[in-house]
Design a protein around this motif. Structure first.
Motif, PDB file in Angstrom:
ATOM      1  N   VAL A   1       0.872  -1.187   0.088  1.00  0.00           N
ATOM      2  CA  VAL A   1      -0.041   0.040  -0.273  1.00  0.00           C
ATOM      3  C   VAL A   1       0.892   1.182   0.019  1.00  0.00           C
ATOM      4  CG1 VAL A   1      -1.640   1.222   1.491  1.00  0.00           C
ATOM      5  CG2 VAL A   1      -1.998  -1.388   1.010  1.00  0.00           C
ATOM      6  N   LEU A   2       0.534   2.126  -0.569  1.00  0.00           N
ATOM      7  CA  LEU A   2       1.063   3.504  -0.989  1.00  0.00           C
ATOM      8  C   LEU A   2       0.287   4.534  -0.657  1.00  0.00           C
ATOM      9  CD1 LEU A   2       3.847   5.198  -1.592  1.00  0.00           C
ATOM     10  CD2 LEU A   2       3.022   5.028  -4.001  1.00  0.00           C
ATOM     11  N   PRO A   3       0.262   5.349   0.370  1.00  0.00           N
ATOM     12  CA  PRO A   3      -0.494   6.543   0.569  1.00  0.00           C
ATOM     13  C   PRO A   3      -0.365   7.590  -0.569  1.00  0.00           C
ATOM     14  CG  PRO A   3       0.448   5.928   2.593  1.00  0.00           C
ATOM     15  CD  PRO A   3       1.126   5.308   1.578  1.00  0.00           C
ATOM     16  N   ALA A   4      -1.473   8.229  -1.017  1.00  0.00           N
ATOM     17  CA  ALA A   4      -0.999   9.045  -1.823  1.00  0.00           C
ATOM     18  C   ALA A   4      -0.656  10.452  -1.059  1.00  0.00           C
ATOM     19  CB  ALA A   4      -2.546   9.617  -2.892  1.00  0.00           C
ATOM     20  N   ARG A   5       0.215  10.879  -1.384  1.00  0.00           N
ATOM     21  CA  ARG A   5       0.705  12.303  -0.799  1.00  0.00           C
ATOM     22  C   ARG A   5       1.591  13.215  -1.896  1.00  0.00           C
ATOM     23  NH1 ARG A   5       4.608   8.852   0.635  1.00  0.00           N
ATOM     24  NH2 ARG A   5       6.148  10.323   1.246  1.00  0.00           N
ATOM     25  N   PRO A   6       1.589  14.171  -1.716  1.00  0.00           N
ATOM     26  CA  PRO A   6       2.529  15.229  -2.659  1.00  0.00           C
ATOM     27  C   PRO A   6       3.689  14.601  -3.254  1.00  0.00           C
ATOM     28  CG  PRO A   6       1.191  16.418  -0.824  1.00  0.00           C
ATOM     29  CD  PRO A   6       0.902  15.080  -0.605  1.00  0.00           C
TER      30      PRO A   6
END
Length: 125
Positions: free
Chosen positions: A19-24
């Protein structure tokens, strides 16, 4: 993976989810998760999936992989799934998927691919 902020979410025989959180830090100019980050977690999910089937003395290296980007990588996070299609003595082939997942649980396939890995012995230290 730690640099990207990705984490292992599931480990099973021949199957791994990352899992990869969407972040800037991992998005591109339109706010979607960048193709490089999407590809990196898919590649790692396949590699770890292969490792689940081998002994502790084995490592894997990616020989090749092909990713099709099917839709913009949007959502709260991406989930990459690596699944072993065939584990061989030397080469292993995995299926790769990446899904954009929204906070309400809705999922969309954003990338699909295939990977070939080679099994190598762990280096002697």
């Amino acid at each position: 993976m730690s640099h990207l902020g990705a984490r292992l979410a599931h480990i099973g025989p021949g199957r791994v989810h990352i899992v990869l959180p969407a972040r800037p830090e991992v998005t591109q100019q339109h706010g979607y998760v960048h193709a490089g980050a999407t590809s990196a977690i898919a590649d790692s999910a396949g590699g770890y999936a292969a490792l689940t089937l081998f002994d502790e003395e084995s490592e894997v290296l990616t020989v090749e992989y092909k990713i099709n980007l099917l839709a913009p990588a949007a959502g709260d996070h991406l989930e990459a799934i690596g699944s072993v299609l065939k584990a061989g003595r030397t080469l292993t082939v995995c299926q790769l998927e990446a899904h954009g997942v929204r906070s309400d649980g809705a999922r969309k396939l954003v990338a699909n691919g295939q990977q070939t890995l080679i099994r190598v012995s762990r280096p002697v230290e």
